[in-house]
Design a protein around this motif. Structure first.
Motif, PDB file in Angstrom:
ATOM      1  N   ARG A 108       0.795  -1.233   0.000  1.00  0.00           N
ATOM      2  CA  ARG A 108       0.000   0.000   0.000  1.00  0.00           C
ATOM      3  C   ARG A 108       0.826   1.281   0.000  1.00  0.00           C
ATOM      4  N   CYS A 109       2.162   1.172   0.124  1.00  0.00           N
ATOM      5  CA  CYS A 109       2.966   2.398   0.248  1.00  0.00           C
ATOM      6  C   CYS A 109       3.052   3.122  -1.088  1.00  0.00           C
ATOM      7  N   ILE A 110       2.817   4.436  -1.065  1.00  0.00           N
ATOM      8  CA  ILE A 110       2.843   5.238  -2.295  1.00  0.00           C
ATOM      9  C   ILE A 110       4.046   6.184  -2.323  1.00  0.00           C
ATOM     10  N   ALA A 111       4.954   6.037  -1.393  1.00  0.00           N
ATOM     11  CA  ALA A 111       6.167   6.873  -1.325  1.00  0.00           C
ATOM     12  C   ALA A 111       5.853   8.363  -1.283  1.00  0.00           C
ATOM     13  N   CYS A 112       4.793   8.717  -0.582  1.00  0.00           N
ATOM     14  CA  CYS A 112       4.456  10.139  -0.445  1.00  0.00           C
ATOM     15  C   CYS A 112       5.449  10.843   0.477  1.00  0.00           C
ATOM     16  N   GLN A 113       6.184  10.080   1.272  1.00  0.00           N
ATOM     17  CA  GLN A 113       7.210  10.598   2.189  1.00  0.00           C
ATOM     18  C   GLN A 113       6.630  11.442   3.331  1.00  0.00           C
ATOM     19  N   SER A 114       5.333  11.300   3.592  1.00  0.00           N
ATOM     20  CA  SER A 114       4.746  12.024   4.736  1.00  0.00           C
ATOM     21  C   SER A 114       5.374  11.545   6.042  1.00  0.00           C
ATOM     22  N   CYS A 115       5.665  10.242   6.099  1.00  0.00           N
ATOM     23  CA  CYS A 115       6.287   9.670   7.292  1.00  0.00           C
ATOM     24  C   CYS A 115       7.678  10.267   7.489  1.00  0.00           C
ATOM     25  N   THR A 116       8.438  10.326   6.384  1.00  0.00           N
ATOM     26  CA  THR A 116       9.807  10.840   6.418  1.00  0.00           C
ATOM     27  C   THR A 116       9.803  12.274   6.948  1.00  0.00           C
ATOM     28  N   ALA A 168       1.317   9.790  10.574  1.00  0.00           N
ATOM     29  CA  ALA A 168       1.235  10.621   9.368  1.00  0.00           C
ATOM     30  C   ALA A 168       0.969   9.805   8.107  1.00  0.00           C
ATOM     31  N   CYS A 169       0.907   8.496   8.197  1.00  0.00           N
ATOM     32  CA  CYS A 169       0.937   7.662   6.987  1.00  0.00           C
ATOM     33  C   CYS A 169      -0.336   7.781   6.148  1.00  0.00           C
ATOM     34  N   ILE A 170      -0.163   8.417   4.986  1.00  0.00           N
ATOM     35  CA  ILE A 170      -1.264   8.654   4.049  1.00  0.00           C
ATOM     36  C   ILE A 170      -1.766   7.342   3.443  1.00  0.00           C
TER      37      ILE A 170
HETATM   38  S1  SF4 Z   1       3.486   8.010   4.764  1.00  0.00           S
HETATM   39 FE1  SF4 Z   1       2.930   5.818   4.463  1.00  0.00          FE
HETATM   40  S2  SF4 Z   1       2.374   5.705   2.275  1.00  0.00           S
HETATM   41 FE2  SF4 Z   1       3.525   7.626   2.512  1.00  0.00          FE
HETATM   42  S3  SF4 Z   1       5.678   7.026   2.092  1.00  0.00           S
HETATM   43 FE3  SF4 Z   1       5.396   6.844   4.304  1.00  0.00          FE
HETATM   44  S4  SF4 Z   1       4.874   4.664   4.622  1.00  0.00           S
HETATM   45 FE4  SF4 Z   1       4.550   5.106   2.432  1.00  0.00          FE
END
Ligand code: SF4
Ligand code: SF4
Length: 421
Positions: free
Chosen positions: A34-42, A264-266
């Motif tokens: 399900r990860c879309i690499a939106c980088q909200s977590c980062t 924060a995970c979108i």
């Molecule tokens: S916030 Fe969730 S969906 Fe977005 S990059 Fe991080 S792990 Fe992936």
């Protein structure tokens, strides 16, 4: 060296200290599918913990594009190469995944980073590792979205199209934080004993007043999640947002909350919790804890590179479209079973998957109330049936946090707001 039991590799192994386990362990499951690499977590992590001078290249949480990406660059390929050099041709698993809780994935017969003594130098006398160069820390998601084709060529598009379950061109996003390992390599390597694992939740921390910046932890951590800060001359790492886990966040009402990167995970791929531990380091039976269920009952979530030997507490639901050999190297022999379970989820798994990111409070127990049948179909030749079950999440205090259903509710916008966004 002491002998300790590592259930993820199904055997005893050498570790510099005797085994001691926390009462509860910080753990998490990430669903890569399900990860879309939106980088909200980062960015949630960076804006909370590493926004200061000297931390410019420090990403405690990062999301990298596999197979080419990595932060620091090539971290996993480099440590796998070193391990192979230490034990050529023998980094293999034997046995089969089974219901034996002491060896659920079979047995790793190769050498862990604590056992590869023949390659250890006087400088790395306890743990096989390496120190990345400054350049390797430069880019948190190098080779972003670069696919690999069927002959292993970067960016090659396969014109014949794709076949499930594995695509002929592929990449995926690997979200990473410190694994708060049960046998931390960072802690094992520190000559100052500045790194410790908390008995109440297994969170691994660096005592900033004890650290002298020798970077032994940076060299030893196979996941490269301990980092050196030049202007303070000490090392830093993910602190698992411990004030939130302790229930001290003003929003928490005294209840344990998940970390900032989880909250924060979108893509709603992340779930973090605290699992109960036995004295021997295995997880205490806790059938209706969602993490226990996913790791030990459904076995749909697997540890990242269990062969390193640190017993990481981060678990991943592997991506369905990636060649199995690659995934087995990364997550061990449980991959086929995990993908099978995830591709054809039963009633309970489908309900548990709805628990991801409906709340920021840590879920300690779930309960399922059965609902009506809503869907029947044939999926890749197999009959599947869906039920609109309700799944209820409970917190540490036993109180309900939320309830949700398998079928997503339909919200009809009132006419007067029909065109608004
Ligand atoms: S916030 Fe969730 S969906 Fe977005 S990059 Fe991080 S792990 Fe992936
Ligand atoms: S992931 Fe690395 S830094 Fe984190 S506890 Fe394990 S060995 Fe230490």
């Amino acid at each position: 060296m002491s002998k300790v039991h590592n259930w993820q590799i199904g055997r005893e192994m050498n570790y510099p200290y005797p085994q001691v386990f926390p009462r509860r362990q910080f753990a998490f499951v990430f669903n890569i599918n399900r990860c879309i690499a939106c980088q909200s977590c980062t960015m949630a992590c960076k804006s909370t913990w590493t926004f200061s001078k000297g931390q410019e290249h420090m990403w405690w949480a990062n999301v990298e594009t596999k197979p080419y990406g990595g932060y620091p660059q090539f971290w996993d390929a480099k440590i796998l190469d070193l391990m192979e050099k230490a034990n050529p041709g023998n980094q293999q698993w034997s046995g089969k995944p089974s219901d034996d809780k002491q060896k659920p994935y079979g047995q790793f017969d190769g050498k862990t980073i604590f056992e590869a003594q023949n390659l250890l130098t006087p400088d790395s006398a306890r743990v096989l590792g390496y120190l990345p160069t400054d350049e390797e820390w430069n880019l948190p998601n190098i080779f972003e979205d670069n696919p690999v084709g069927k002959r292993g060529v970067r960016n090659e598009i396969d014109k014949e199209g794709t076949t499930l379950p594995e695509h002929k061109t592929w990449f995926f996003y690997l979200a990473r934080i410190c694994n708060h390992c049960s046998y931390p390599a960072c802690l094992a390597a520190c000559p100052r004993k500045a790194i410790y694992k908390r008995p109440e939740d297994g969170i691994v921390l660096i005592d900033q007043s004890e650290c002298r910046g020798y970077r032994k932890c940076v060299e030893a951590c196979p996941y490269k999640k301990s980092m050196y800060r030049g202007n303070t001359r000490v090392s830093e790492k993910c602190v698992a947002c411990y004030p939130r886990v302790e229930g001290k966040d003003p929003e928490s009402g005294g209840q344990p909350m998940e970390t900032r990167c989880m909250a924060a995970c979108i893509g709603q791929i992340r779930m973090q919790g605290l699992v109960k531990m036995n004295n021997d380091g295995s997880w205490a039976e806790d059938r209706y804890n969602p993490l226990y269920y996913m790791v030990h009952v459904a076995k749909v979530a697997l540890p990242l590179y269990p062969q390193f030997g640190t017993e990481p507490n981060g678990y991943y639901i592997p991506p369905r479209w990636v060649p199995r050999d690659y995934l087995k190297q990364m997550f061990g022999p449980g991959v086929d079973n995990a993908i099978e379970r995830y591709s054809y989820p039963d009633r309970e798994l489908l309900a548990v998957l709805q628990l991801f990111r409906r709340s920021n409070k840590i879920i300690f127990r779930y309960e399922i109330k059965e609902g009506p049948k809503i869907y029947e179909a044939t999926l890749r030749g197999r009959k599947i049936t869906m039920y609109n079950d309700t799944v209820i999440a409970y917190g540490q205090n036993g109180k309900e946090i939320f309830r949700t259903q398998v079928e997503e509710p339909v919200h009809v916008r009132p006419n007067k707001h029909a065109n608004s966004i």
